[in-house]
Structures are given as C-alpha cells and as structure tokens.
Design a protein around this motif. Structure first.
Motif, PDB file in Angstrom:
ATOM      1  N   ALA A   1       0.054   9.481  13.698  1.00  0.00           N
ATOM      2  CA  ALA A   1       0.086  10.368  14.858  1.00  0.00           C
ATOM      3  C   ALA A   1       0.993  11.537  14.496  1.00  0.00           C
ATOM      4  CB  ALA A   1       0.636   9.625  16.069  1.00  0.00           C
ATOM      5  N   SER A   2       1.111  12.482  15.356  1.00  0.00           N
ATOM      6  CA  SER A   2       2.049  13.580  15.136  1.00  0.00           C
ATOM      7  C   SER A   2       3.395  13.148  15.707  1.00  0.00           C
ATOM      8  CB  SER A   2       1.539  14.846  15.837  1.00  0.00           C
ATOM      9  OG  SER A   2       2.417  15.911  15.561  1.00  0.00           O
ATOM     10  N   SER A   3       4.006  12.186  15.016  1.00  0.00           N
ATOM     11  CA  SER A   3       5.277  11.632  15.491  1.00  0.00           C
ATOM     12  C   SER A   3       6.132  11.221  14.305  1.00  0.00           C
ATOM     13  CB  SER A   3       5.043  10.419  16.391  1.00  0.00           C
ATOM     14  OG  SER A   3       4.653   9.290  15.628  1.00  0.00           O
ATOM     15  N   SER A   4       7.419  11.245  14.499  1.00  0.00           N
ATOM     16  CA  SER A   4       8.314  10.827  13.431  1.00  0.00           C
ATOM     17  C   SER A   4       8.196   9.329  13.190  1.00  0.00           C
ATOM     18  CB  SER A   4       9.763  11.215  13.741  1.00  0.00           C
ATOM     19  OG  SER A   4      10.174  10.643  14.969  1.00  0.00           O
ATOM     20  N   PHE A   5       7.914   8.550  14.236  1.00  0.00           N
ATOM     21  CA  PHE A   5       7.767   7.103  14.075  1.00  0.00           C
ATOM     22  C   PHE A   5       6.638   6.774  13.096  1.00  0.00           C
ATOM     23  CE2 PHE A   5       5.830   3.049  15.135  1.00  0.00           C
ATOM     24  CZ  PHE A   5       6.936   2.206  15.147  1.00  0.00           C
ATOM     25  N   SER A   6       5.466   7.347  13.309  1.00  0.00           N
ATOM     26  CA  SER A   6       4.356   7.030  12.408  1.00  0.00           C
ATOM     27  C   SER A   6       4.567   7.664  11.033  1.00  0.00           C
ATOM     28  CB  SER A   6       3.011   7.421  13.009  1.00  0.00           C
ATOM     29  OG  SER A   6       2.909   8.791  13.227  1.00  0.00           O
ATOM     30  N   TRP A   7       5.238   8.819  10.974  1.00  0.00           N
ATOM     31  CA  TRP A   7       5.551   9.427   9.674  1.00  0.00           C
ATOM     32  C   TRP A   7       6.399   8.458   8.852  1.00  0.00           C
ATOM     33  CZ3 TRP A   7       9.569  10.593   6.502  1.00  0.00           C
ATOM     34  CH2 TRP A   7       9.332  11.504   5.464  1.00  0.00           C
ATOM     35  N   TRP A   8       7.462   7.907   9.460  1.00  0.00           N
ATOM     36  CA  TRP A   8       8.327   6.974   8.736  1.00  0.00           C
ATOM     37  C   TRP A   8       7.592   5.693   8.368  1.00  0.00           C
ATOM     38  CZ3 TRP A   8      12.284   7.917   5.938  1.00  0.00           C
ATOM     39  CH2 TRP A   8      13.105   9.003   6.234  1.00  0.00           C
ATOM     40  N   GLY A   9       6.754   5.193   9.262  1.00  0.00           N
ATOM     41  CA  GLY A   9       5.965   4.002   8.941  1.00  0.00           C
ATOM     42  C   GLY A   9       5.084   4.229   7.734  1.00  0.00           C
TER      43      GLY A   9
ATOM     44  N   GLN B   1       7.267  -2.386  11.167  1.00  0.00           N
ATOM     45  CA  GLN B   1       6.888  -3.279  10.065  1.00  0.00           C
ATOM     46  C   GLN B   1       5.386  -3.516  10.041  1.00  0.00           C
ATOM     47  OE1 GLN B   1       9.530  -6.544  10.995  1.00  0.00           O
ATOM     48  NE2 GLN B   1      10.931  -5.966   9.346  1.00  0.00           N
ATOM     49  N   SER B   2       4.774  -3.637  11.210  1.00  0.00           N
ATOM     50  CA  SER B   2       3.321  -3.825  11.278  1.00  0.00           C
ATOM     51  C   SER B   2       2.596  -2.604  10.732  1.00  0.00           C
ATOM     52  CB  SER B   2       2.892  -4.089  12.721  1.00  0.00           C
ATOM     53  OG  SER B   2       3.479  -5.267  13.204  1.00  0.00           O
ATOM     54  N   LEU B   3       3.066  -1.417  11.094  1.00  0.00           N
ATOM     55  CA  LEU B   3       2.465  -0.188  10.591  1.00  0.00           C
ATOM     56  C   LEU B   3       2.609  -0.099   9.073  1.00  0.00           C
ATOM     57  CD1 LEU B   3       1.162   2.594  10.989  1.00  0.00           C
ATOM     58  CD2 LEU B   3       3.436   3.490  11.532  1.00  0.00           C
ATOM     59  N   MET B   4       3.758  -0.486   8.569  1.00  0.00           N
ATOM     60  CA  MET B   4       4.035  -0.370   7.136  1.00  0.00           C
ATOM     61  C   MET B   4       3.139  -1.253   6.270  1.00  0.00           C
ATOM     62  SD  MET B   4       8.200  -0.145   7.257  1.00  0.00           S
ATOM     63  CE  MET B   4       8.364  -0.731   5.591  1.00  0.00           C
ATOM     64  N   ILE B   5       2.583  -2.332   6.821  1.00  0.00           N
ATOM     65  CA  ILE B   5       1.751  -3.215   5.998  1.00  0.00           C
ATOM     66  C   ILE B   5       0.259  -2.900   6.089  1.00  0.00           C
ATOM     67  CG2 ILE B   5       3.439  -5.095   6.007  1.00  0.00           C
ATOM     68  CD1 ILE B   5       1.602  -6.536   8.050  1.00  0.00           C
ATOM     69  N   CYS B   6      -0.088  -1.866   6.828  1.00  0.00           N
ATOM     70  CA  CYS B   6      -1.496  -1.471   6.900  1.00  0.00           C
ATOM     71  C   CYS B   6      -1.964  -0.908   5.558  1.00  0.00           C
ATOM     72  CB  CYS B   6      -1.709  -0.430   8.001  1.00  0.00           C
ATOM     73  SG  CYS B   6      -1.487  -1.078   9.669  1.00  0.00           S
ATOM     74  N   ASP B   7      -3.195  -1.219   5.185  1.00  0.00           N
ATOM     75  CA  ASP B   7      -3.747  -0.723   3.917  1.00  0.00           C
ATOM     76  C   ASP B   7      -4.017   0.777   3.956  1.00  0.00           C
ATOM     77  OD1 ASP B   7      -3.801  -3.304   2.783  1.00  0.00           O
ATOM     78  OD2 ASP B   7      -5.733  -3.719   3.707  1.00  0.00           O
ATOM     79  N   ILE B   8      -4.485   1.243   5.102  1.00  0.00           N
ATOM     80  CA  ILE B   8      -4.809   2.651   5.316  1.00  0.00           C
ATOM     81  C   ILE B   8      -4.096   3.063   6.596  1.00  0.00           C
ATOM     82  CG2 ILE B   8      -6.662   4.312   5.768  1.00  0.00           C
ATOM     83  CD1 ILE B   8      -8.571   2.202   4.447  1.00  0.00           C
TER      84      ILE B   8
ATOM     85  N   TYR C   1       5.505   6.682   5.409  1.00  0.00           N
ATOM     86  CA  TYR C   1       6.352   7.012   4.267  1.00  0.00           C
ATOM     87  C   TYR C   1       6.955   5.760   3.619  1.00  0.00           C
ATOM     88  CZ  TYR C   1       9.879   9.453   1.495  1.00  0.00           C
ATOM     89  OH  TYR C   1      10.649   9.920   0.459  1.00  0.00           O
ATOM     90  N   LEU C   2       7.335   4.801   4.438  1.00  0.00           N
ATOM     91  CA  LEU C   2       7.960   3.572   3.937  1.00  0.00           C
ATOM     92  C   LEU C   2       6.949   2.519   3.504  1.00  0.00           C
ATOM     93  CD1 LEU C   2      10.847   3.287   6.544  1.00  0.00           C
ATOM     94  CD2 LEU C   2      11.037   3.999   4.141  1.00  0.00           C
ATOM     95  N   SER C   3       5.672   2.760   3.749  1.00  0.00           N
ATOM     96  CA  SER C   3       4.642   1.783   3.393  1.00  0.00           C
ATOM     97  C   SER C   3       4.281   1.880   1.917  1.00  0.00           C
ATOM     98  CB  SER C   3       3.386   2.012   4.239  1.00  0.00           C
ATOM     99  OG  SER C   3       2.653   3.109   3.726  1.00  0.00           O
ATOM    100  N   ASP C   4       3.498   0.916   1.465  1.00  0.00           N
ATOM    101  CA  ASP C   4       2.969   0.943   0.104  1.00  0.00           C
ATOM    102  C   ASP C   4       1.569   1.549   0.062  1.00  0.00           C
ATOM    103  OD1 ASP C   4       5.220  -0.245  -1.048  1.00  0.00           O
ATOM    104  OD2 ASP C   4       4.460  -2.271  -0.702  1.00  0.00           O
ATOM    105  N   SER C   5       1.076   1.982   1.213  1.00  0.00           N
ATOM    106  CA  SER C   5      -0.279   2.532   1.284  1.00  0.00           C
ATOM    107  C   SER C   5      -0.384   3.831   0.482  1.00  0.00           C
ATOM    108  CB  SER C   5      -0.666   2.814   2.740  1.00  0.00           C
ATOM    109  OG  SER C   5      -1.935   3.432   2.788  1.00  0.00           O
ATOM    110  N   MET C   6      -1.485   3.948  -0.221  1.00  0.00           N
ATOM    111  CA  MET C   6      -1.748   5.189  -0.958  1.00  0.00           C
ATOM    112  C   MET C   6      -2.877   5.981  -0.302  1.00  0.00           C
ATOM    113  SD  MET C   6       0.472   5.429  -3.278  1.00  0.00           S
ATOM    114  CE  MET C   6      -0.136   6.723  -4.331  1.00  0.00           C
ATOM    115  N   GLU C   7      -3.312   5.520   0.877  1.00  0.00           N
ATOM    116  CA  GLU C   7      -4.353   6.235   1.619  1.00  0.00           C
ATOM    117  C   GLU C   7      -3.806   6.514   3.018  1.00  0.00           C
ATOM    118  OE1 GLU C   7      -9.093   5.937   2.707  1.00  0.00           O
ATOM    119  OE2 GLU C   7      -8.247   4.537   1.264  1.00  0.00           O
ATOM    120  N   ILE C   8      -3.247   7.718   3.156  1.00  0.00           N
ATOM    121  CA  ILE C   8      -2.584   8.094   4.399  1.00  0.00           C
ATOM    122  C   ILE C   8      -3.158   9.421   4.885  1.00  0.00           C
ATOM    123  CG2 ILE C   8      -0.376   8.695   5.466  1.00  0.00           C
ATOM    124  CD1 ILE C   8       0.956   6.832   3.375  1.00  0.00           C
ATOM    125  N   TYR C   9      -3.465   9.455   6.170  1.00  0.00           N
ATOM    126  CA  TYR C   9      -4.030  10.639   6.822  1.00  0.00           C
ATOM    127  C   TYR C   9      -3.038  11.121   7.862  1.00  0.00           C
ATOM    128  CZ  TYR C   9      -8.195   8.750   4.683  1.00  0.00           C
ATOM    129  OH  TYR C   9      -9.100   8.266   3.763  1.00  0.00           O
TER     130      TYR C   9
END
Length: 140
Positions: A80-88, A69-76, A90-98
């Motif tokens: 990482a190369s992980s499924s956890f951060s991918w899902w965070g 949930q903390s990852l999902m509310i980040c603006d940017i 993907y489920l976020s509202d951020s439009m700036e993802i690296y």
C-alpha cells in the motif's frame, strides 16, 4: 486501480499458480479500519477480479507485530502507500514486490521532494496510473 493493475500483473506472471491474495486490514489503534476496509476489498477487488473466496484471505489482526511478520513471509508483496507495508516488504525475503509509483498527490510539496528511485529498492516494481511511469522489474 493500482491494486487491480498489480494483481493482474502477478496473475499474468504466475498463470498456473494457485495464488491466494492476503489483505491486511487490521493493525490500527482502533478496530474501525477492519469494518471499513473489509467491504472495500470485496467491492473493489474480489468482484472486479472475479476471485473466489478461496483466493482471498483478509488478515484482521490488530497486533502490529503479527501483521508485520505475516506480511514479511509473503512470497509476493503488493504494498500500500504506507510506511507499514513498505517496511514489511523491505524486511521480507521476497524478490517480487510491487509498489505505487505515486506516493503523494501529483504536484504536492511532498511529491516534489521525494525521489522514487531513492525510496524504493532497485528490484521493486512500481506502478502508476500512467504506464509510461511504470518500472517493471523482471519479466513482463
């Protein structure tokens, strides 16, 4: 190198912002990851980027849901190369993802079976060691 490249791009895109970089180092079944990853962040990120302590926050929660949930509310988000951060991301509202372009070791069986275009949404920026393989979305 990937994290430094992504952070430099974020700082270039937001030169007058008071950016705070949050690193998620907990979330494992054991607490060992925190003890290994926190010094890594200091050595490989904070010092090379010349960041002050007020520009870095290290999230150490071992509660997977709180970390997600903390990852999902980040603006940017710099994943990482992980499924956890991918899902965070993907489920976020951020439009700036690296994200890292190379998910697997070059030439490995896994790398040959993954189409990066299918793995990442079209508005995500992906970065590689080879600048020719970068896909930078938005403004440069």
């Amino acid at each position: 190198a990937y994290y430094l490249k992504a952070m430099n791009l974020v700082m270039h895109r937001h030169p007058n912002s008071n950016l705070i970089f949050v690193f998620f180092v907990g979330g494992s079944e054991t607490n060992n990851d925190v003890h290994e990853h926190e010094p890594w962040v200091t050595t490989h990120i904070t010092k090379p980027m010349n960041l002050s302590s007020d520009q870095i926050f290290i999230e150490k929660s071992n509660d997977h849901l709180i970390a997600l949930q903390s990852l999902m509310i980040c603006d940017i988000i710099i994943t990482a190369s992980s499924s956890f951060s991918w899902w965070g991301a993907y489920l976020s509202d951020s439009m700036e993802i690296y994200a890292p372009r190379n998910l697997f070791e070059k030439g490995s069986a896994n790398e040959m079976h993954v189409e990066v275009d299918d793995y990442y949404p079209p508005f995500w920026t992906w970065l590689s060691e080879d600048p020719q393989e970068d896909r930078i979305v938005g403004w440069a």
